[in-house]
Enzyme design. Structure first.
Site, PDB file in Angstrom:
ATOM      1  N   GLU A  52       8.749  18.754 -24.413  1.00 52.93           N
ATOM      2  CA  GLU A  52       8.108  19.162 -23.147  1.00 52.93           C
ATOM      3  C   GLU A  52       8.544  20.583 -22.752  1.00 52.93           C
ATOM      4  OE1 GLU A  52       5.664  17.486 -22.057  1.00 52.93           O
ATOM      5  OE2 GLU A  52       6.044  15.320 -22.040  1.00 52.93           O
ATOM      6  N   HIS A  57      -1.173  16.711 -25.320  1.00 47.33           N
ATOM      7  CA  HIS A  57      -1.177  15.319 -24.879  1.00 47.33           C
ATOM      8  C   HIS A  57      -2.460  14.559 -25.237  1.00 47.33           C
ATOM      9  CE1 HIS A  57       2.454  16.450 -22.844  1.00 47.33           C
ATOM     10  NE2 HIS A  57       2.583  15.277 -22.261  1.00 47.33           N
ATOM     11  N   ASN A  84      -1.111  19.292 -19.856  1.00 48.50           N
ATOM     12  CA  ASN A  84      -1.496  18.287 -20.850  1.00 48.50           C
ATOM     13  C   ASN A  84      -1.581  18.862 -22.261  1.00 48.50           C
ATOM     14  OD1 ASN A  84      -1.922  16.046 -19.014  1.00 48.50           O
ATOM     15  ND2 ASN A  84      -3.626  17.253 -18.225  1.00 48.50           N
ATOM     16  N   HIS A  92       7.378   9.694 -27.085  1.00 48.90           N
ATOM     17  CA  HIS A  92       6.472  10.610 -26.394  1.00 48.90           C
ATOM     18  C   HIS A  92       6.649  12.041 -26.918  1.00 48.90           C
ATOM     19  CE1 HIS A  92       3.841  11.909 -23.205  1.00 48.90           C
ATOM     20  NE2 HIS A  92       4.728  12.825 -22.823  1.00 48.90           N
ATOM     21  N   ARG A 144      -3.138  22.534 -13.325  1.00 47.94           N
ATOM     22  CA  ARG A 144      -2.283  21.405 -13.729  1.00 47.94           C
ATOM     23  C   ARG A 144      -2.721  20.818 -15.065  1.00 47.94           C
ATOM     24  NH1 ARG A 144       0.367  16.358 -10.254  1.00 47.94           N
ATOM     25  NH2 ARG A 144       1.680  15.736 -11.993  1.00 47.94           N
ATOM     26  N   LYS A 157       2.911  11.948 -10.813  1.00 49.24           N
ATOM     27  CA  LYS A 157       2.013  11.087 -11.599  1.00 49.24           C
ATOM     28  C   LYS A 157       2.806   9.853 -11.986  1.00 49.24           C
ATOM     29  CE  LYS A 157      -1.140  14.219 -13.989  1.00 49.24           C
ATOM     30  NZ  LYS A 157      -1.579  14.678 -15.319  1.00 49.24           N
ATOM     31  N   HIS A 203      -1.305  11.480 -26.965  1.00 52.60           N
ATOM     32  CA  HIS A 203      -1.409  10.147 -26.360  1.00 52.60           C
ATOM     33  C   HIS A 203      -2.174   9.184 -27.269  1.00 52.60           C
ATOM     34  CE1 HIS A 203      -0.563  11.204 -21.861  1.00 52.60           C
ATOM     35  NE2 HIS A 203       0.528  11.014 -22.556  1.00 52.60           N
ATOM     36  N   GLU A 256      -4.849  18.002 -10.106  1.00 51.90           N
ATOM     37  CA  GLU A 256      -5.321  18.389 -11.434  1.00 51.90           C
ATOM     38  C   GLU A 256      -6.793  18.796 -11.480  1.00 51.90           C
ATOM     39  OE1 GLU A 256      -3.279  16.375 -14.726  1.00 51.90           O
ATOM     40  OE2 GLU A 256      -5.208  16.300 -15.726  1.00 51.90           O
ATOM     41  N   LYS A 279       7.267  23.471 -13.595  1.00 51.29           N
ATOM     42  CA  LYS A 279       6.349  22.346 -13.347  1.00 51.29           C
ATOM     43  C   LYS A 279       6.061  22.188 -11.858  1.00 51.29           C
ATOM     44  CE  LYS A 279       4.928  17.695 -14.194  1.00 51.29           C
ATOM     45  NZ  LYS A 279       5.096  16.410 -14.848  1.00 51.29           N
ATOM     46  N   ARG A 306       0.816  -1.230   0.000  1.00 49.33           N
ATOM     47  CA  ARG A 306       0.000   0.000   0.000  1.00 49.33           C
ATOM     48  C   ARG A 306       0.848   1.279   0.000  1.00 49.33           C
ATOM     49  NH1 ARG A 306      -3.166  -2.585   3.988  1.00 49.33           N
ATOM     50  NH2 ARG A 306      -4.851  -3.755   3.010  1.00 49.33           N
TER      51      ARG A 306
HETATM   52  N1  LIG Z   1       4.727  11.159 -15.024  1.00 44.41           N
HETATM   53  C1  LIG Z   1       4.720  12.258 -15.735  1.00 44.41           C
HETATM   54  O1  LIG Z   1       4.340  13.326 -15.277  1.00 44.41           O
HETATM   55  C2  LIG Z   1       5.232  12.196 -17.150  1.00 44.41           C
HETATM   56  C3  LIG Z   1       5.440  13.375 -17.866  1.00 44.41           C
HETATM   57  C4  LIG Z   1       5.965  13.285 -19.153  1.00 44.41           C
HETATM   58  C5  LIG Z   1       6.252  12.044 -19.716  1.00 44.41           C
HETATM   59  N2  LIG Z   1       6.008  10.921 -18.996  1.00 44.41           N
HETATM   60  C6  LIG Z   1       6.306   9.603 -19.554  1.00 44.41           C
HETATM   61  O2  LIG Z   1       7.693   9.518 -19.786  1.00 44.41           O
HETATM   62  C7  LIG Z   1       7.924   8.576 -20.836  1.00 44.41           C
HETATM   63  C8  LIG Z   1       8.931   9.152 -21.793  1.00 44.41           C
HETATM   64  O3  LIG Z   1      10.130   9.370 -21.095  1.00 44.41           O
HETATM   65  P1  LIG Z   1      11.544   9.470 -21.846  1.00 44.41           P
HETATM   66  O4  LIG Z   1      11.388  10.361 -23.016  1.00 44.41           O
HETATM   67  O5  LIG Z   1      12.538   9.766 -20.815  1.00 44.41           O
HETATM   68  O6  LIG Z   1      11.697   8.016 -22.482  1.00 44.41           O
HETATM   69  P2  LIG Z   1      12.397   6.665 -21.976  1.00 44.41           P
HETATM   70  O7  LIG Z   1      12.310   6.498 -20.523  1.00 44.41           O
HETATM   71  O8  LIG Z   1      11.832   5.604 -22.841  1.00 44.41           O
HETATM   72  O9  LIG Z   1      13.929   6.907 -22.366  1.00 44.41           O
HETATM   73  C9  LIG Z   1      14.273   7.063 -23.717  1.00 44.41           C
HETATM   74  C10 LIG Z   1      15.482   6.205 -24.109  1.00 44.41           C
HETATM   75  O10 LIG Z   1      16.645   6.798 -23.574  1.00 44.41           O
HETATM   76  C11 LIG Z   1      17.459   5.807 -22.948  1.00 44.41           C
HETATM   77  N3  LIG Z   1      18.234   6.532 -21.924  1.00 44.41           N
HETATM   78  C12 LIG Z   1      17.805   6.986 -20.728  1.00 44.41           C
HETATM   79  N4  LIG Z   1      18.772   7.717 -20.143  1.00 44.41           N
HETATM   80  C13 LIG Z   1      19.834   7.711 -20.968  1.00 44.41           C
HETATM   81  C14 LIG Z   1      21.130   8.300 -20.908  1.00 44.41           C
HETATM   82  N5  LIG Z   1      21.495   9.091 -19.898  1.00 44.41           N
HETATM   83  N6  LIG Z   1      21.981   8.084 -21.935  1.00 44.41           N
HETATM   84  C15 LIG Z   1      21.617   7.306 -23.005  1.00 44.41           C
HETATM   85  N7  LIG Z   1      20.382   6.746 -23.128  1.00 44.41           N
HETATM   86  C16 LIG Z   1      19.511   6.947 -22.118  1.00 44.41           C
HETATM   87  C17 LIG Z   1      16.451   4.797 -22.442  1.00 44.41           C
HETATM   88  O11 LIG Z   1      17.061   3.544 -22.236  1.00 44.41           O
HETATM   89  C18 LIG Z   1      15.443   4.786 -23.588  1.00 44.41           C
HETATM   90  O12 LIG Z   1      15.874   3.925 -24.616  1.00 44.41           O
HETATM   91  C19 LIG Z   1       6.590   8.257 -21.460  1.00 44.41           C
HETATM   92  O13 LIG Z   1       6.144   7.003 -21.034  1.00 44.41           O
HETATM   93  C20 LIG Z   1       5.680   9.340 -20.908  1.00 44.41           C
HETATM   94  O14 LIG Z   1       4.346   8.937 -20.830  1.00 44.41           O
HETATM   95  C21 LIG Z   1       5.514  10.976 -17.726  1.00 44.41           C
END
Ligand SMILES: NC(=O)c1ccc[n+]([C@@H]2O[C@H](COP(=O)([O-])OP(=O)(O)OC[C@H]3O[C@@H](n4cnc5c(N)ncnc54)[C@H](O)[C@@H]3O)[C@@H](O)[C@H]2O)c1
Length: 284
Positions: free
Chosen positions: A117, A180, A177, A194, A173, A75, A184, A169, A159, A53
């Site tokens: 972003e 998005h 989006n 993304h 907040r 999130k 999405h 939200e 942010k 939990r």
């Molecule tokens: N929770 C939230 O508020 C929020 C906000 C925006 C996006 N997201 C989510 O985040 C995700 C996208 O994140 P992302 O763009 O970081 O993608 P990701 O986590 O898939 O990373 C992208 C690629 O970069 C590689 N990588 C990571 N760090 C590295 C480094 N230092 N050097 C070399 N390679 C590296 C990873 O292995 C992967 O192949 C999506 O799922 C999206 O929905 C969440």
């Protein structure tokens, strides 16, 4: 260690993490730390939120996108098939450790994703940052550590301020989006990153803004997205995408809260009926 990729952001991955936590006899005093991009931080936060939990968790974001956005705000969640982030929690990490050293190994494509972003933040809340981005280039940021660190900090603070004022939200907040809703719906159906998906989503959100708020700066937004190597106008199956879009978390019965722009730096939330939205999307 998890395999890279959005495909990993599933309940099956979370189940395997939970199995490992049980094997390690993790208890309520355990802290789970996610070192990686947004996929890893989303999964870590969610697994930690449901194990016993809820145990403590922290993040070390390693992509530009996760430094400026994904690691912040609490999130956490997973995808269900084509539906992005359909299951999850809102729960804050105990710490986020930013270290720009991780940028040294980041591939060009991931730098570009991070700027999606950053441009989003500028569009909805920070016209001055938008102008800064217009006068710089990706290469310049990549070559100047101080400049990029300042940019990361500016975005992290932007942010954080939004989340502190509206964690669950109910109001401001929602602005985060921007791009998005359509983004999405496109992301998992067309296997886009993304950043790419929300860039296309922002382009069309500008087009929709033109109709609803009289927004006049679509070309400016499109130019900056292209300046940072992001896709803008794209061909997609409107019916298929609208079908996925209807499952967006901002839908309430037959209406959708859609994030639009009034001008660069000022985002607004408008309620659009699904019928009207379907018509608008068909005509895009
Ligand atoms: N929770 C939230 O508020 C929020 C906000 C925006 C996006 N997201 C989510 O985040 C995700 C996208 O994140 P992302 O763009 O970081 O993608 P990701 O986590 O898939 O990373 C992208 C690629 O970069 C590689 N990588 C990571 N760090 C590295 C480094 N230092 N050097 C070399 N390679 C590296 C990873 O292995 C992967 O192949 C999506 O799922 C999206 O929905 C969440």
């Amino acid at each position: 260690m998890l395999q890279p990729g959005e495909e990993q952001k599933t309940q099956a991955t979370v189940d395997s993490i939970i199995a490992q936590l049980i094997m390690m006899e993790a208890d309520r005093k355990t802290t789970l730390i996610g070192v990686g991009g947004g996929v890893i931080t989303d999964i870590t936060g969610y697994a930690a939120s449901i194990y016993m939990r809820g145990i403590k968790f922290g993040f070390v974001p390693t992509t530009l996108l996760s430094m400026v956005d994904a690691s912040i705000g609490g999130k956490n969640g997973i995808d269900v098939g084509i539906y992005k982030n359909l299951v999850g929690t809102i729960r804050q990490p105990s710490f986020i450790l930013h270290d720009p050293i991780f940028l040294n190994s980041l591939p060009q494509s991931e730098w570009i994703n991070g700027f999606a972003e950053i441009i989003k933040h500028a569009c909805i809340k920070d016209a001055a940052m938008f102008r800064e981005l217009e006068s710089n280039t990706l290469k310049k940021y990549q070559g100047r550590k101080v400049l990029v660190c300042k940019l990361i900090q500016r975005n992290a603070i932007l942010k954080t301020n939004v989340v502190q004022q509206d964690e669950f939200e109910n109001a401001d907040r929602k602005l985060l989006n921007f791009g998005h809703t359509l983004g999405h719906a496109l992301e998992n159906q067309y296997s886009l990153s993304h950043g790419q998906a929300i860039s296309i989503g922002m382009t069309y959100a500008c087009q929709i803004s033109k109709q609803i708020t009289g927004f006049k700066e679509t070309n400016r937004v499109v130019s900056i997205l292209e300046r940072y190597g992001l896709p803008t106008y794209a061909k997609f199956d409107k019916q298929k995408v609208f079908h996925a879009l209807k499952m967006d978390k901002k839908r309430e019965r037959k209406e959708m809260s859609y994030v639009l722009l009034e001008k660069v730096g000022t985002g607004v939330i408008k309620t659009i009926s699904l019928d009207q939205l379907e018509k608008i999307i068909q005509e895009l």
